[in-house]
Design an enzyme around this catalytic site. Sequence first.
Site, PDB file in Angstrom:
ATOM      1  N   SER A  54     -36.878 -23.594   7.514  1.00 26.62           N
ATOM      2  CA  SER A  54     -37.899 -24.475   8.052  1.00 26.62           C
ATOM      3  C   SER A  54     -37.241 -25.620   8.817  1.00 26.62           C
ATOM      4  CB  SER A  54     -38.775 -25.002   6.909  1.00 26.62           C
ATOM      5  OG  SER A  54     -39.902 -25.686   7.392  1.00 26.62           O
ATOM      6  N   ASN A 113     -29.206 -25.313  -9.573  1.00 23.72           N
ATOM      7  CA  ASN A 113     -30.336 -24.990  -8.697  1.00 23.72           C
ATOM      8  C   ASN A 113     -29.922 -25.305  -7.272  1.00 23.72           C
ATOM      9  OD1 ASN A 113     -32.882 -24.663  -7.468  1.00 23.72           O
ATOM     10  ND2 ASN A 113     -33.426 -26.783  -7.894  1.00 23.72           N
ATOM     11  N   ILE A 136     -49.769 -21.096   9.664  1.00 26.07           N
ATOM     12  CA  ILE A 136     -51.025 -21.352   8.963  1.00 26.07           C
ATOM     13  C   ILE A 136     -51.923 -22.198   9.848  1.00 26.07           C
ATOM     14  CG2 ILE A 136     -50.698 -23.560   7.747  1.00 26.07           C
ATOM     15  CD1 ILE A 136     -51.561 -20.319   5.924  1.00 26.07           C
ATOM     16  N   ARG A 165     -34.345 -18.284 -13.162  1.00 25.40           N
ATOM     17  CA  ARG A 165     -33.664 -17.755 -11.978  1.00 25.40           C
ATOM     18  C   ARG A 165     -34.595 -17.060 -10.995  1.00 25.40           C
ATOM     19  NH1 ARG A 165     -29.184 -12.943 -11.043  1.00 25.40           N
ATOM     20  NH2 ARG A 165     -28.337 -13.830  -9.131  1.00 25.40           N
ATOM     21  N   LEU A 166     -34.441 -17.421  -9.721  1.00 27.13           N
ATOM     22  CA  LEU A 166     -34.982 -16.679  -8.594  1.00 27.13           C
ATOM     23  C   LEU A 166     -33.775 -16.039  -7.915  1.00 27.13           C
ATOM     24  CD1 LEU A 166     -37.421 -15.988  -6.722  1.00 27.13           C
ATOM     25  CD2 LEU A 166     -36.831 -18.025  -5.412  1.00 27.13           C
ATOM     26  N   SER A 167     -33.636 -14.736  -8.014  1.00 30.22           N
ATOM     27  CA  SER A 167     -32.409 -14.055  -7.586  1.00 30.22           C
ATOM     28  C   SER A 167     -32.318 -13.997  -6.062  1.00 30.22           C
ATOM     29  CB  SER A 167     -32.377 -12.628  -8.161  1.00 30.22           C
ATOM     30  OG  SER A 167     -32.461 -12.663  -9.566  1.00 30.22           O
ATOM     31  N   ILE A 168     -31.210 -14.542  -5.527  1.00 31.39           N
ATOM     32  CA  ILE A 168     -31.006 -14.571  -4.079  1.00 31.39           C
ATOM     33  C   ILE A 168     -29.599 -14.098  -3.708  1.00 31.39           C
ATOM     34  CG2 ILE A 168     -30.805 -16.127  -2.083  1.00 31.39           C
ATOM     35  CD1 ILE A 168     -33.150 -17.708  -3.264  1.00 31.39           C
ATOM     36  N   CYS A 178     -33.794 -21.706  -8.075  1.00 30.23           N
ATOM     37  CA  CYS A 178     -34.004 -21.688  -9.504  1.00 30.23           C
ATOM     38  C   CYS A 178     -34.559 -23.011  -9.982  1.00 30.23           C
ATOM     39  CB  CYS A 178     -32.684 -21.408 -10.232  1.00 30.23           C
ATOM     40  SG  CYS A 178     -31.822 -19.949  -9.641  1.00 30.23           S
ATOM     41  N   ASP A 212     -22.524 -18.296  -6.041  1.00 25.41           N
ATOM     42  CA  ASP A 212     -22.034 -19.599  -5.605  1.00 25.41           C
ATOM     43  C   ASP A 212     -21.964 -20.605  -6.749  1.00 25.41           C
ATOM     44  OD1 ASP A 212     -24.795 -19.548  -5.775  1.00 25.41           O
ATOM     45  OD2 ASP A 212     -25.138 -20.740  -3.974  1.00 25.41           O
TER      46      ASP A 212
END
Length: 635
Positions: free
Chosen positions: A352, A72, A279, A47-50, A2, A97
């Site tokens: 990553s 965040n 990439i 919000r980016l819902s996870i 987020c 969380d």
Amino acid sequence: MCGIVGFVSQKTGKKEIVTDMMDMIRHRGPNSSGDYTDEDVALGFRRLSIIDLEGGSQPIFNEDGTKVIIFNGEIYNFQPIREELIAKGHVFTTHADTEVLLHGYEEYGTAILDKVRGMFAFAIWDTEKKELFGARDFFGIKPYYYAEMNGTFMFGSEIKSFLKHPDFKKELNEKAIKPYMTFQYSALDETFFKNVYRIPEGHYFTYKDGKLDIQQYWDPKFKEKDISLEKTVDKIDDVVIDAIKTHQISDVKVGSFLSSGVDSSYVTAVLRPDHSFSIGFGDRSYNESHEAKALSEKLGLNNTSKVVTGEEAFEYFPLIQYHLDEPDSNPSCVPLYFLSKLASKDVTVVLSGEGADELFAGYQAYGFNSSSKAVRVFAEGLKKLPKGMRFSLSRGIKKMPNFKGKMHLYSSLAPAEDFFIGQAEVFGEQEADEYLTEPYRKSETVKEIVDKQYRKVQDATEIKKMQYLDIHQWMPKDILLKADKLSMANSIELRVPFLDKEVMSVAEEVPSKYLLNDKNTKYAFRQAAHRHLPAEWANREKLGFPVPIKDWLRDEIYYKQVREMFSQDFVSQFFNQEKIIQLLDDNFNEKNNERRKIWTIYTFLVWYDVFFIREDLPQPEIRTNFASMEEIPVG
């Protein structure tokens, strides 16, 4: 996950202001938004819902509504802490969380930070005390900025959100440019925007009655132990497997980035995701995706890889610098942006390999500068000399004429403070003065910048001193900043399982001889990775993201684009314009090979053009036809 924004102020119109600020970072949270305002504060959230897709919207309040949080990040061990808090009588309204931090702060105060495991930047407003409490995670994985201007304290995930606040005064920090010329990133505590600062990694803050107090709550503590190589490798592999498992927690799809190097390969081999992404830039010498595809086939995994053209790279470059907030001439910014864009088609979370080089000594600059086995073995023997003798010998070697293996011997014996400033050194300080105009030659010296960290680890080994410097300078201000900003630019969350405090607790104890020796960098770590990877991948030399800026700057199309920028009227404010154009022309005509210096100047100018010259900032929605990128055939 987020993005957060907020400010403390007595002024009216907070709802409209915080909404405008949130809109500036909507790429960080395209799923929903939320806000809280009262007479003292405004808090905003994208919000980016996870996790807890239905019930995790923010802001979130405690039971009696006296405390409210915006957050965040991810707390990977939130479930056992949640159960502990419920047993103590706390009532939860979500399964997210975020709420663990809120009730944890109620129960434990700042000590909640000692309990959590994760990445975070959050703020909690106490409506009764009229006090703001916030913190940034251990390593600085998540960005966190603040500014105090015109009676307003503002904070957030990205500086660009401040531009929408009427009390924000946009000014260039003149002192930021000279260190940037050497380090390639924003190296000071103050950012490229005057009076805008970062909350440092591993710190929390309180703001009350107009007073800001920042305190450190965590720092690596190197305590090298006398343990065997076999036990060291066991401990590394055990903790890495656990960290990767822990970082999988999600209610959405999780994938991984995969290059030709050991770090991302180790993560992918253990994670075994449904999707991995790579990439490249067409030519095999700049295209790690061929090796990534080969490894994915050996492991029986799916891999999606794409080729980026020079045309696309230059077209997107202003947008990339916009998302970074500050200029960063690390060439890997370009492929990382496109890699994140590629992954966003299939997943919301990616793992990553950032951090392994800093924790386990993967950089050749730590003292692996010779390809000669004999020189490396000789240097390892000299390392056993008493410290005073080693340092004296290094000074003698430094004065000698150049010979094969000189740099390796010198860096193996010298105090870290004498030669190591981190992983990038583009312009020397005196050389930077020759290119910069007089107003921009004044700043902290390189030595003053790095000595802030070196003073804290005077008793550590030279390798661990260098690691410590990178952990507090290179990693949060370059590596992690671009990882967060360029993944969130494409609305995906990038997680870094090696940057876990449990992994750090193991790394702190690894004997220096198992970090770097005459055999390889990151020696014990590679042995652990070899349990999951073919030897070819476990022992492969680090390449980073190979980017063809050498070719671009000698291609007439892109050379002319850069020359056009160097010729703009505003450029003479900062640089000896004739001198930088000559540098560019000589490179194009193969009279020099100064691509990194040219790229560093070009990056700053593009960034400055975006934030200070253009009337309209780039819009994240602007896209070229990504589908036109050539897909690399399998095999």
